[in-house]
Structure formats: structure tokens, C-alpha cells
Design an enzyme around this catalytic site. Structure first.
Site, short mmCIF file in Angstrom:
data_model
loop_
_atom_site.label_atom_id
_atom_site.label_comp_id
_atom_site.label_asym_id
_atom_site.label_seq_id
_atom_site.Cartn_x
_atom_site.Cartn_y
_atom_site.Cartn_z
N ALA A 211 1.49 -10.32 1.13
CA ALA A 211 2.44 -10.32 -0.11
C ALA A 211 3.60 -9.50 0.32
O ALA A 211 4.06 -9.64 1.80
CB ALA A 211 1.49 -8.99 -0.96
N ASN A 212 4.41 -9.04 -0.61
CA ASN A 212 5.84 -8.33 -0.12
C ASN A 212 5.84 -7.05 -1.05
O ASN A 212 5.19 -6.80 -1.78
CB ASN A 212 6.85 -9.12 -0.37
CG ASN A 212 7.05 -9.71 -1.80
OD1 ASN A 212 6.71 -9.08 -2.66
ND2 ASN A 212 7.35 -11.14 -1.77
N ARG A 213 7.01 -6.34 -1.08
CA ARG A 213 6.99 -5.34 -1.64
C ARG A 213 7.44 -5.19 -3.15
O ARG A 213 8.14 -4.27 -3.67
CB ARG A 213 8.16 -4.26 -1.08
CG ARG A 213 7.59 -3.77 0.45
CD ARG A 213 8.30 -3.17 1.41
NE ARG A 213 8.29 -2.90 2.91
CZ ARG A 213 7.29 -2.18 3.04
NH1 ARG A 213 6.50 -1.31 2.49
NH2 ARG A 213 7.05 -2.21 4.63
#
Length: 405
Positions: A211-213
Site C-alpha cells: 500500500a502507500n500512505r
């Protein structure tokens, strides 16, 4: 419409004075007749020539102008208007109004008028919060003075943020129309808008994912702003950290493939905004059991590219939305990469921002964006994500209406 309504605009000496040019343009579009009075300090930010070019009228600046004052010009100006608007209403102007001081043309016209007055305050947050300003505001409200704003957001001063930004021209316009009992049609009434938001989670196994932030704050704010502007809104959301906006149809998706399917099922739409931070890759063969850590070292993961949702929809043929807006989260050469992305993806606009860790944008409440279009680049000032959303929605509405400049 404001056909033949006479507006006297008193422009105060704040940096927000430049917004009055847009306000006058919008008033004129709706048929209003606008006269402008500028304080001496206002001339430090906009010129009488630029204001006069848009009003189509002489701009008044001097209380002791013999040409205008031979027939008591300040009285005539204040009495011939249907509404007096003060924007920006600086702390100094508010104080003079509250105490009945008349030491220039603007304040003399205010003291002489018998017409309704609407003010749009604009100042540094500490000035707005100062007890003296609070007393003056309370007195003006008790005197029947109407107010619009101020808003919270970034200030002209570096690293200053808080309540004190002048209301946007369209907000002031809405307040003027409300004064005259005119309900403006929502900007996006009758439009169908699609927004994607949040991250995607690409499974490695049942407990791990790529995933990412992204928090989803900006995408959700855009969906809420579009709904507030009267649109029918479909929000396709990944696992965001914020609550679903009210009045919006929300489709929850976890992976990029699920998000693309939901987007395609939601077509046709008038405009699509792809604010979701979609993972570029996924694991080719995600395990259906938790991968156990062994003494042999880390497992080898084979990655494959995810579908490009923005490019897919931008090149969708007959179902392509009239306006396709992408986002570019960059950490270097932000505008250059955004320009390249707009061309590669085939979209109309790119909203680009610098998400380097020191900016605090990823997951934060403030954003600083650049709008990249075929016409060029607009550098927007730092603002809350809600304000960025409102500004973007207003630009989209103008584009869909064929009014973009």
C-alpha cells in the site's frame, strides 16, 4: 440574476484585494452595475486602472476630488447603491466602521450610507482573534452589518495558518445574491461526478499487503465539495482513514482491479477525478495462507503491474468523461513530472503536489497543489484540503459550463 442591482464595492488595503477583480467579473456576468472605491492602501495591491477596466466605471479614490465632490460625491455614491460591499475588510476598516471614523472616501461613504452593508473580513489570524477586533466585529453585527467569512487557511505570511482568509469571490457572490433573495443554482446541478479516493491494498497473503500512505482526505473532500455544489456523486474509495461523506454514493474497493471495475460500472459521468493513490504493482500470486518467516530468509515476491485506471478511463472512447482529472504525488520536479503524466495518461488536467515527508501533505490537512492543464500551470496557495476541493470543484464547474478562462 442581479440585473441592474447597483453594488458599491469598497476595496480595502489587504493582499486579498486581487480577488475583487474576480468578484467584479462575476457580478457583471450576472447583470449587476458595480462602482468601486479604493482606499489608498488598496492601491498597493491592485491598481485603479485594472479595477476600472473590469467595472467599466471610473474608480473613486480621493475624498477631496473636486470633480466628484462638487455635488457631494461621497453622499451620492453611498446613497445610489442598493448594497455596499467591503472586501477585503481589513482590521483597520472594521475598527473605523465600529467607531464611526470617516477619514477617507471609503469610510466617509460608509458613515453616510443608509443602505445595507456586507463586509468580507481579511487579516492575519492573530489580528482576527485580537480582543479589539472581536469587540469591533460584535459591535458591527449589533449595528446590523452582514458578514461573509473569514475562512481558515494559509496566510500570505510564511508558515502562518488560521482563520482570517477573505471569503472566495464565489462565496461573496452567493452572500450578495442571498441578500437580494436570489438563490443561485448549484454549480454542478444536474452533473454526475465520479471521484476515486484513498489507497489500494494489494494482498501478499491474508495479513500483509502492499500500500502507500494516502489517507483519502483530499479525495473525500472533493466528493463532499462536488455534492455540496449540487452534483450526483459516486465515490469509489479504497481503505481510507476518513468517514464517508454524506449524500454521496460510496463504492468500497480494496485492490486496483476492484477499483477499476467499480469505476467502469459507474460510467457514464460528466467528469471523473482520480485522487486515489493506486498501488502501481501487485503480487502475481498472493498466498491464501500466511507466509511464515523461516530461517531461509525473506520470501521472493514476483510483482506485476496493476491496471492504470486514469489512462484507461481517459482513453475509454464513447464513455470517456468530458473532463478527466488525475493526481500526481511527487517528491521532486513536481510540475515537470505532472506535465509528462498528463500527456502520457491522456487526461485533461493533473493536480500535482509535493508529498516529500517534510511537507506533511500525505495524511495531513493542508495541501499545496499545481493545476496542470493544456493551457499551462496554475500554482495554488497552500490551503486546507477542503478549500482545495472547493476551488477544484469551482474550476470543474466552469469548465463543464464552457466558462473556463
Amino acid at each position: 440574476m442581479l440585473n441592474d442591482k447597483r453594488i458599491l464595492l469598497l476595496i480595502g488595503g489587504g493582499i486579498a484585494a486581487y480577488k475583487c477583480l474576480e468578484l467584479v467579473r462575476r457580478l457583471k456576468e450576472r447583470g449587476a452595475k458595480v462602482r468601486a472605491v479604493m482606499t489608498r492602501a488598496a492601491g498597493q495591491f491592485v491598481t485603479p486602472l485594472s479595477v476600472g477596466a473590469i467595472t467599466g466605471e471610473r474608480v473613486f479614490t480621493d475624498l477631496f476630488d473636486l470633480t466628484a465632490e462638487h455635488d457631494i460625491g461621497h453622499i451620492r455614491l453611498s446613497r445610489e447603491a442598493d448594497l455596499v460591499v467591503v472586501a477585503p475588510a481589513t482590521a483597520d476598516l472594521l475598527a473605523k466602521m465600529a467607531h464611526g471614523i470617516a477619514d477617507d472616501l471609503a469610510t466617509t461613504a460608509l458613515l453616510a450610507t443608509d443602505k445595507p452593508v456586507l463586509v468580507a473580513p481579511a487579516m492575519n489570524p492573530r489580528m482576527w482573534a485580537h480582543p479589539a477586533t472581536r469587540r469591533n466585529v460584535a459591535q458591527l453585527r449589533a449595528d446590523g452589518i452582514a458578514m461573509v467569512g473569514p475562512n481558515a487557511g494559509a496566510m500570505a505570511e510564511r508558515d502562518e495558518f488560521g482563520e482570517g482568509r477573505m471569503a472566495e469571490p464565489m462565496e461573496i457572490l452567493a452572500a450578495i445574491e442571498a441578500h437580494f433573495g436570489i438563490a443561485e443554482a448549484p454549480l454542478l446541478k444536474g452533473r454526475r461526478i465520479l471521484v476515486t479516493s484513498g489507497p489500494t491494498h494489494e494482498p501478499i497473503d491474508p495479513v500483509r499487503y502492499i500500500a502507500n500512505r494516502s489517507s483519502g482526505k483530499q479525495g473525500h473532500a472533493i466528493a463532499a465539495a462536488a455534492r455540496a455544489a449540487g452534483a450526483e456523486v459516486i465515490l469509489v474509495s479504497g481503505p481510507a482513514e476518513v468517514a464517508d461523506p454524506k449524500g454521496v454514493k460510496v463504492i468500497h474497493a480494496e485492490t486496483a482491479q476492484q477499483m477499476l471495475a467499480a469505476v467502469e460500472e459507474s460510467l457514464p459521468v460528466d467528469a471523473a477525478v482520480f485522487a486515489a493513490a493506486v498501488a502501481d504493482w501487485r503480487v502475481a500470486d498472493a498466498s491464501d495462507q500466511k507466509i511464515k518467516k523461516t530461517a531461509g530468509g525473506a520470501p521472493t515476491l514476483t510483482l506485476v503491474e496493476n491496471p492504470d485506471i486514469l489512462a484507461t478511463i481517459a482513453r475509454h472512447g464513447t464513455l470517456r468523461p468530458r473532463l478527466v482529472v488525475g493526481f500526481a504525488a511527487e517528491t521532486q520536479e513536481v510540475v515537470a513530472h505532472a506535465r509528462d503524466k498528463r500527456l502520457r495518461k491522456g487526461c485533461d488536467w493533473i493536480v500535482a503536489n509535493d508529498v516529500s515527508p517534510e511537507t506533511g501533505i500525505m495524511g495531513g490537512d493542508v495541501n499545496t497543489v499545481h493545476l496542470v492543464t493544456a493551457a499551462g500551470v496554475e500554482d495554488w496557495p497552500s490551503a486546507s484540503k477542503a478549500e482545495v476541493a472547493r476551488h477544484l470543484v469551482a474550476r470543474m464547474a466552469a469548465e463543464l459550463a464552457g466558462e473556463a478562462r
